[in-house]
Enzyme design. Structure first.
Site, short mmCIF file in Angstrom:
data_model
loop_
_atom_site.label_atom_id
_atom_site.label_comp_id
_atom_site.label_asym_id
_atom_site.label_seq_id
_atom_site.Cartn_x
_atom_site.Cartn_y
_atom_site.Cartn_z
N TYR A 1 58.72 189.13 36.90
CA TYR A 1 59.46 187.86 36.75
C TYR A 1 58.98 186.81 37.76
O TYR A 1 58.53 185.73 37.37
CB TYR A 1 60.96 188.12 36.90
CG TYR A 1 61.78 186.86 36.70
CD1 TYR A 1 61.97 186.33 35.43
CD2 TYR A 1 62.32 186.18 37.79
CE1 TYR A 1 62.70 185.16 35.24
CE2 TYR A 1 63.05 185.01 37.61
CZ TYR A 1 63.22 184.50 36.34
OH TYR A 1 63.92 183.33 36.16
N ARG B 1 67.30 171.79 37.18
CA ARG B 1 67.03 172.93 38.05
C ARG B 1 66.03 172.46 39.09
O ARG B 1 65.18 171.61 38.79
CB ARG B 1 66.36 174.06 37.25
CG ARG B 1 67.29 175.01 36.57
CD ARG B 1 66.55 176.18 35.93
NE ARG B 1 65.40 175.76 35.14
CZ ARG B 1 64.13 175.84 35.55
NH1 ARG B 1 63.83 176.33 36.76
NH2 ARG B 1 63.16 175.44 34.77
N ALA C 1 68.29 165.29 28.85
CA ALA C 1 68.15 163.95 28.24
C ALA C 1 69.02 163.85 26.99
O ALA C 1 69.71 162.84 26.77
CB ALA C 1 66.69 163.70 27.89
N ASP D 1 31.31 189.62 -4.20
CA ASP D 1 30.93 188.56 -3.27
C ASP D 1 30.33 189.26 -2.03
O ASP D 1 30.58 190.46 -1.81
CB ASP D 1 32.20 187.75 -2.92
CG ASP D 1 32.00 186.88 -1.70
OD1 ASP D 1 31.00 186.14 -1.67
OD2 ASP D 1 32.84 186.96 -0.76
C1 GDG Z 1 63.73 175.43 29.45
C2 GDG Z 1 62.54 174.47 29.34
C3 GDG Z 1 63.65 173.39 27.39
C4 GDG Z 1 71.72 172.08 34.45
N1 GDG Z 1 72.39 171.95 35.58
C5 GDG Z 1 73.64 172.37 35.34
C6 GDG Z 1 73.75 172.75 34.03
N2 GDG Z 1 72.53 172.58 33.48
C7 GDG Z 1 72.16 172.85 32.09
C8 GDG Z 1 71.95 171.59 31.31
C9 GDG Z 1 70.95 172.02 30.25
C10 GDG Z 1 70.19 173.16 30.93
O1 GDG Z 1 70.93 173.55 32.05
C11 GDG Z 1 68.82 172.73 31.40
O2 GDG Z 1 67.97 172.67 30.29
P1 GDG Z 1 66.58 171.89 30.30
O3 GDG Z 1 66.10 171.83 28.92
O4 GDG Z 1 66.78 170.56 30.88
O5 GDG Z 1 65.61 172.70 31.27
P2 GDG Z 1 65.16 174.24 31.59
O6 GDG Z 1 66.23 174.98 32.28
O7 GDG Z 1 63.90 174.11 32.37
O8 GDG Z 1 64.87 174.92 30.17
C12 GDG Z 1 62.98 173.16 28.75
C13 GDG Z 1 64.71 174.47 27.48
O9 GDG Z 1 64.21 175.65 28.09
C14 GDG Z 1 65.24 174.82 26.11
O10 GDG Z 1 64.24 175.26 25.26
O11 GDG Z 1 64.25 172.19 26.99
O12 GDG Z 1 61.88 172.30 28.59
O13 GDG Z 1 61.93 174.28 30.62
O14 GDG Z 1 71.59 172.51 29.13
O15 GDG Z 1 73.16 171.16 30.79
N3 GDG Z 1 74.89 173.19 33.47
C15 GDG Z 1 75.98 173.26 34.27
N4 GDG Z 1 75.94 172.93 35.58
C16 GDG Z 1 74.81 172.49 36.16
O16 GDG Z 1 74.81 172.21 37.36
N5 GDG Z 1 77.14 173.67 33.75
#
Ligand code: GDG
Length: 726
Positions: A88, A274, A379, A499
């Site tokens: 991991y 993150r 976004a 062929d």
């Molecule tokens: C991977 C890919 C792709 C964040 N902070 C808090 C919180 N979050 C939630 C958000 C969102 C999720 O975490 C983050 O999703 P992202 O898509 O922005 O990014 P990754 O974690 O890098 O995800 C990415 C995704 O997989 C899906 O395929 O979009 O490109 O890297 O849902 O809301 N939620 C809470 N507290 C927080 O402090 N409750």
């Protein structure tokens, strides 16, 4: 009834332990929600790591956990701390994650990491094999498990396997840097459906497959001897109504009020991710610094809230980034802040859902500026909470989400001036403009939400399997083979068309290596020596090559797709008088495309001209071939010429030349009681078309064809010939 097996590195649950009690809480992450409708309603189970290593628990506790997980339809894969570290933190997050996000400089290539990755993928495979039946569907998620599709395919060739990659699939120029690129790509090619977030990633994946394995695709579909694979884009959506509804809920309203009380009427800018170097947080802070420096009139008028959720804290790069952010926030606050105003509020922790939605919905501007991001759900979530339509999204052009959120202010995440100006613009955009942009994006996100995304993927997986089944239904099964061979031996006057390339020899990608081997020569010799058989080799190759390779055998031959025929004991002859005067008009155009395309060359056959691009750059070749085809179009129509698209070649020849017309020469001149024709590419379809109703037509490979039967490979063809010899 078949079931769905969802597989991901992490199970969608959290295990809580205190001294005596173990409790399990399901997590509400995007993936769990998206798959929720399938997971709960459909007969389904989830396999993954429960978040606890074998060292942390004894056997008794492990059994208790297993039992509790079972209640949630979850099945754990346990591994040791050591394996987890190498798999991991190692291969997943020090090798694949940085490389696939275009950070080769941060990428560690370490064989022992890859060994652990293989081992853990194998553990997942073993766990799945305990639960899976041949008619089940398996949906594997993300970069942690890229070897798994092929591992499963080897064990259960008919299994329906889907794979979704949540991160970018990089350009083939970057992917090729990986020392284990063959293994990883081969692993993925074992699936029936590979889903990626955007069309660009699809293109990159197909390019790498072409570059590394010479795989040919047709509209994203690839045929292998035992399965069909489709590669397609499925932009992951969000649980739109969950975010929209929460925005008007009581706890969120209360939280918004609290925040507003603290920041007053200052504009609120939100940064939430993150803590990861791919998210561009440091560059974003530097751009905010530049904004305050360039537009000092906004001092004390804005507050930037930075939420950085701890992530992969065991990895050095992440620790450094944390220090860098601490420092940047301190510097900016020290440089611009005053007693009543702190420019940046910095939270290094995860916040609860209601706070998250309160921040999304109250923020005037969201700064989503990843350096690279597969999709970016933040976004989308921000836009979903804008109930009055007000708020401005600043979005990076290198996030997958940009393809669906084109109404945002789009920036290059490395261009700090541009980000600083975009912040200024976002603050000044009038309300109507904001609403207009957001409403369009909201409609789009509402339609293609996470449930639609999951359904779309599953529908496409089923469709691909259906295509595969249609081809497999025509497979020459052992039983059918016995019937065919029995029938063959009963007959006395047999006509057999073969062929050559892709049917009798398998060097499709390297025609220069396709010389017949001893086994083939022996087989053709034995088959054609039998006076009951009349063997015809029907090929696109030139007559000299065929003569050199097969001329000593007791068989007939067709060269140049039907321009020339040769019967035993006689010379080559043209089927009908053909002219070549058209060549002087076509040749200069082909020459122009040779000059413009390094590696391309022209081959002149008696009645055709061939433009080869096998040695041309794998991306340029098909583009130039398309251009050349376009350039030749009106000339060829006027002169009754046709353009054959072969394997990395364009061949221009008279329209009346085709394998079907050539085959008629034998079909019409005798009474046969057994007719057989076999071939692998679309020039053989002309051959199949002219065969009488009772003929046996056989396509080599898993692609659709008008042939009545299919065989998997050249090996299968050779086995069939051996049975004909007896
Ligand atoms: C991977 C890919 C792709 C964040 N902070 C808090 C919180 N979050 C939630 C958000 C969102 C999720 O975490 C983050 O999703 P992202 O898509 O922005 O990014 P990754 O974690 O890098 O995800 C990415 C995704 O997989 C899906 O395929 O979009 O490109 O890297 O849902 O809301 N939620 C809470 N507290 C927080 O402090 N409750």
């Amino acid at each position: 009834m078949s079931k769905l097996i969802i597989v991901s590195n992490r199970l969608p649950i959290n295990i809580k332990r205190n001294d005596t009690q173990i409790s399990i809480k399901s997590s509400s992450g995007g993936l769990a929600t998206g798959l929720g409708s399938f997971y709960k309603n459909y007969k389904s189970i989830w396999i993954g790591w429960p978040g606890i290593s074998t060292e942390e628990i004894d056997k008794k506790t492990e059994n208790i956990i297993r039992k509790k997980l079972h209640g949630e339809k979850c099945y754990p894969v346990f591994f040791s701390d050591f394996d987890f570290k190498n798999y991991y933190y190692g291969f997943c997050n020090k090798t694949i994650w940085p490389l696939f996000h275009y950070f080769p400089i941060n990428t560690t290539f370490d064989k022992k990491y890859f060994e652990s990755y293989k081992k853990i993928n194998r553990l997942f495979c073993d766990e799945i094999l305990k639960k899976v039946k041949e008619h089940d569907k398996v949906w594997i998620h993300d970069y942690h498990l890229m070897l798994l599709p092929q591992m499963l395919r080897e064990k259960i060739p008919n299994l329906t396997i889907g794979f979704f990659l949540h991160i970018p699939f990089p350009s083939s120029e970057v992917f090729r840097l990986l020392p284990w690129r063959d293994e990883i790509l081969w692993g993925l090619l074992g699936a029936n459906l590979v889903g990626l977030h955007t069309w660009n990633y699809v293109k990159h994946f197909l390019n790498s497959s072409r570059f590394i394995f010479g795989v040919n695709e047709n509209l994203g579909q690839i045929s292998f001897p035992d399965h069909v694979l489709k590669v397609d884009a499925f932009p992951m959506g969000i649980n739109y109504s969950k975010f929209a509804n929460a925005a008007s809920s009581a706890p969120v309203k209360k939280e918004r009020k609290k925040i507003r009380g603290k920041i007053g009427d200052r504009k609120l800018i939100l940064s939430l991710d993150r803590l990861d170097y791919t998210k561009g947080i440091a560059q974003r802070l530097e751009a905010f610094d530049l904004f305050l420096e360039t537009y000092p009139e906004y001092k004390d008028k804005v507050t930037l809230i930075v939420v950085a959720v701890p992530s992969r804290t065991g990895i050095e790069n992440y620790k450094h980034l944390k220090q860098q952010l601490d420092q940047l926030v301190g510097n900016i606050n020290g440089k611009y802040g005053n007693i009543g105003w702190t420019p940046i509020w910095y939270l290094y922790r995860s916040i609860p859902f209601y706070q998250l939605v309160a921040l999304y919905s109250i923020a005037d501007v969201a700064l989503v500026t990843p350096l690279r991001d597969g999709m970016n759900l933040v976004a989308k979530e921000f836009i979903a909470t804008k109930l009055n339509g007000k708020g401005v999204l600043i979005l990076s052009e290198t996030a997958g989400a940009v393809k669906e959120l084109g109404e945002a202010l789009i920036i290059n995440p490395n261009n700090k001036d541009q980000i600083a100006d975009a912040i200024k613009e976002a603050i000044c955009i009038d309300d109507d403009d904001q609403i207009e942009r957001n409403v369009i994006m909201q409609k789009r996100l509402l339609r293609y939400n996470v449930t639609r995304w999951a359904k779309d993927f599953m529908d496409k997986l089923e469709l691909t399997k259906k295509i595969e089944c249609e081809v497999k239904a025509k497979y020459l099964s052992p039983k059918l083979t016995e019937d065919l061979i029995g029938f063959f031996h009963e007959k006395q006057k047999r006509l057999l068309f073969f062929d050559y390339d892709g049917t009798l020899v398998s060097f499709k990608m390297r025609p220069d290596l396709a010389k017949p081997d001893d086994e083939l020569l022996n087989m053709l010799n034995n088959l054609s020596r039998n006076p009951l058989n009349h063997v015809v080799i029907i090929s696109g190759r030139d007559k000299d090559t065929l003569t050199k390779w097969l001329g000593h055998l007791n068989l007939d031959m067709v060269a140049e797709h039907g321009a020339w025929i040769k019967q035993k004991n006689s010379d080559w002859e043209v089927i009908e008088p053909l002219t070549s005067d058209w060549k002087v008009h076509i040749r200069p155009i082909l020459e122009l495309y040779v000059d413009r395309t390094p590696g391309a060359l022209i081959e002149e056959k008696t009645f055709s001209l061939v433009w080869h691009y096998r040695k041309v750059d794998h991306e340029l070749g098909p583009v130039r071939a398309c251009e050349l085809k376009e350039a030749l179009l009106h000339l060829t129509i006027n002169k009754n010429l046709s353009i054959l698209e072969g394997n990395k070649v364009l061949e221009i020849k008279k329209s009346e030349i085709n394998k079907g017309n050539a085959a008629k020469h034998w079909l019409e001149n005798d009474n046969w009681d057994f007719i057989f024709a076999i071939g692998d590419d679309w020039t053989d379809e002309d051959l199949f078309k002219v065969m009488p109703q009772d003929a046996f037509t056989v396509k080599v490979g898993m692609t659709a064809s008008i042939a009545k039967l299919n065989v998997k490979s050249v090996d299968a063809v050779r086995k069939l010939i051996k049975k004909m010899i007896g």
